[in-house]
Design a protein around this motif. Structure first.
Motif, PDB file in Angstrom:
ATOM      1  N   ASP A 106       0.812  -1.220   0.000  1.00 17.61           N
ATOM      2  CA  ASP A 106       0.000   0.000   0.000  1.00 17.61           C
ATOM      3  C   ASP A 106       0.841   1.263   0.000  1.00 17.61           C
ATOM      4  OD1 ASP A 106      -2.431  -1.367   0.024  1.00 17.61           O
ATOM      5  OD2 ASP A 106      -2.415  -1.537   2.199  1.00 17.61           O
ATOM      6  N   MET A 107       2.018   1.213   0.617  1.00 14.84           N
ATOM      7  CA  MET A 107       2.885   2.393   0.676  1.00 14.84           C
ATOM      8  C   MET A 107       4.335   1.943   0.743  1.00 14.84           C
ATOM      9  SD  MET A 107       2.435   3.616   4.646  1.00 14.84           S
ATOM     10  CE  MET A 107       0.674   3.665   4.563  1.00 14.84           C
ATOM     11  N   THR A 108       5.231   2.840   0.334  1.00  9.36           N
ATOM     12  CA  THR A 108       6.661   2.553   0.362  1.00  9.36           C
ATOM     13  C   THR A 108       7.409   3.827   0.727  1.00  9.36           C
ATOM     14  OG1 THR A 108       7.029   3.141  -1.955  1.00  9.36           O
ATOM     15  CG2 THR A 108       6.452   0.838  -1.500  1.00  9.36           C
ATOM     16  N   THR A 109       8.700   3.682   0.922  1.00 10.20           N
ATOM     17  CA  THR A 109       9.532   4.854   1.168  1.00 10.20           C
ATOM     18  C   THR A 109       9.944   5.460  -0.173  1.00 10.20           C
ATOM     19  OG1 THR A 109      11.546   3.532   1.195  1.00 10.20           O
ATOM     20  CG2 THR A 109      10.447   3.879   3.311  1.00 10.20           C
ATOM     21  N   GLU A 110      10.252   6.740  -0.165  1.00 12.96           N
ATOM     22  CA  GLU A 110      10.586   7.445  -1.400  1.00 12.96           C
ATOM     23  C   GLU A 110      11.907   6.984  -2.004  1.00 12.96           C
ATOM     24  OE1 GLU A 110      10.990  12.066  -2.940  1.00 12.96           O
ATOM     25  OE2 GLU A 110      10.395  11.658  -0.887  1.00 12.96           O
ATOM     26  N   VAL A 111      12.790   6.429  -1.202  1.00 15.06           N
ATOM     27  CA  VAL A 111      14.132   6.082  -1.670  1.00 15.06           C
ATOM     28  C   VAL A 111      14.124   5.048  -2.799  1.00 15.06           C
ATOM     29  CG1 VAL A 111      14.585   4.271   0.040  1.00 15.06           C
ATOM     30  CG2 VAL A 111      16.470   5.592  -0.875  1.00 15.06           C
ATOM     31  N   CYS A 112      13.051   4.274  -2.949  1.00 13.56           N
ATOM     32  CA  CYS A 112      13.028   3.249  -4.001  1.00 13.56           C
ATOM     33  C   CYS A 112      12.108   3.609  -5.159  1.00 13.56           C
ATOM     34  CB  CYS A 112      12.668   1.889  -3.417  1.00 13.56           C
ATOM     35  SG  CYS A 112      11.065   1.806  -2.600  1.00 13.56           S
ATOM     36  N   ASP A 113      11.524   4.806  -5.155  1.00 14.77           N
ATOM     37  CA  ASP A 113      10.646   5.260  -6.227  1.00 14.77           C
ATOM     38  C   ASP A 113      11.478   5.810  -7.388  1.00 14.77           C
ATOM     39  OD1 ASP A 113       8.377   6.096  -7.650  1.00 14.77           O
ATOM     40  OD2 ASP A 113       8.354   8.045  -6.647  1.00 14.77           O
ATOM     41  N   GLY A 114      10.964   5.691  -8.588  1.00 15.68           N
ATOM     42  CA  GLY A 114      11.644   6.255  -9.746  1.00 15.68           C
ATOM     43  C   GLY A 114      11.160   5.617 -11.031  1.00 15.68           C
ATOM     44  N   ASP A 115      11.706   6.070 -12.125  1.00 14.21           N
ATOM     45  CA  ASP A 115      11.415   5.547 -13.449  1.00 14.21           C
ATOM     46  C   ASP A 115      12.311   4.325 -13.708  1.00 14.21           C
ATOM     47  OD1 ASP A 115      10.056   6.440 -16.144  1.00 14.21           O
ATOM     48  OD2 ASP A 115      12.100   5.826 -16.672  1.00 14.21           O
ATOM     49  N   PRO A 116      11.882   3.367 -14.518  1.00 13.51           N
ATOM     50  CA  PRO A 116      12.746   2.230 -14.829  1.00 13.51           C
ATOM     51  C   PRO A 116      14.115   2.647 -15.379  1.00 13.51           C
ATOM     52  CG  PRO A 116      10.539   1.818 -15.640  1.00 13.51           C
ATOM     53  CD  PRO A 116      10.560   3.236 -15.149  1.00 13.51           C
ATOM     54  N   ASN A 117      14.158   3.751 -16.099  1.00 12.18           N
ATOM     55  CA  ASN A 117      15.435   4.240 -16.623  1.00 12.18           C
ATOM     56  C   ASN A 117      16.368   4.707 -15.505  1.00 12.18           C
ATOM     57  OD1 ASN A 117      15.040   3.904 -19.517  1.00 12.18           O
ATOM     58  ND2 ASN A 117      13.428   5.433 -19.264  1.00 12.18           N
ATOM     59  N   ASP A 118      15.797   5.146 -14.369  1.00 10.47           N
ATOM     60  CA  ASP A 118      16.613   5.532 -13.209  1.00 10.47           C
ATOM     61  C   ASP A 118      17.347   4.324 -12.628  1.00 10.47           C
ATOM     62  OD1 ASP A 118      15.659   8.136 -13.481  1.00 10.47           O
ATOM     63  OD2 ASP A 118      14.079   7.859 -11.977  1.00 10.47           O
ATOM     64  N   VAL A 119      16.694   3.158 -12.682  1.00  7.79           N
ATOM     65  CA  VAL A 119      17.359   1.922 -12.236  1.00  7.79           C
ATOM     66  C   VAL A 119      18.463   1.577 -13.228  1.00  7.79           C
ATOM     67  CG1 VAL A 119      17.075  -0.523 -11.684  1.00  7.79           C
ATOM     68  CG2 VAL A 119      15.244   1.101 -11.127  1.00  7.79           C
TER      69      VAL A 119
END
Length: 144
Positions: A106-119
């Motif tokens: 349902d929720m996560t920390t911001e540190v793992c959010d991003g676009d696939p290209n960021d990974v």
């Protein structure tokens, strides 16, 4: 029933996340057909794929797919595996999410959010990927 790996994931993130269940394609006994699926996620301009091997994850992916626009949906959260070559399931990317360490939360920390290209380009340095804006757009059963 939540597996030990999923409980460890929730505890490790230190936040109250819940897992969801939803009936995907059921067989005669009510269970999901097989346990090898690939879910395609999209944020409207970039797609990536996740191999799913756990029935709870497959059900959660179907629920995400079928969540009406504007309604809250779960977020995929998984451990990033950087393979060094184009990944068989997540092409053209050289990374994938560990199918044995994926959860819909349902929720996560911001540190793992991003676009696939960021990974892909290393901008996202977390060992986990949890893209807030991605939605399941397709689920395919695969042969292993």
């Amino acid at each position: 029933m939540i597996g030990i790996k999923k409980l460890a994931l929730v505890a490790a993130l230190g936040t109250s996340m819940s897992l969801v269940a939803f009936a995907g394609p059921a067989n005669a006994d009510g269970g999901v057909h097989g346990t090898n699926y690939v879910a395609t996620f999209s944020n409207g301009h970039t797609q990536f794929k996740v191999r799913l091997v756990d029935a709870d994850d497959i059900d959660a992916a179907y629920k995400n797919l079928n969540t009406p626009k504007g309604q809250p949906r779960t977020i995929v959260n998984g451990k990033i595996v950087r393979v060094g070559g184009v990944d068989a399931y997540n092409a053209p990317f050289t990374w994938h999410l560990d199918p044995n360490d994926v959860a819909f939360v349902d929720m996560t920390t911001e540190v793992c959010d991003g676009d696939p290209n960021d990974v892909e380009n290393g901008t996202l340095t977390s060992d986990r990927y949890c893209p807030w804006t991605q939605k399941v757009v397709k689920i395919e059963q695969i042969a292993i």
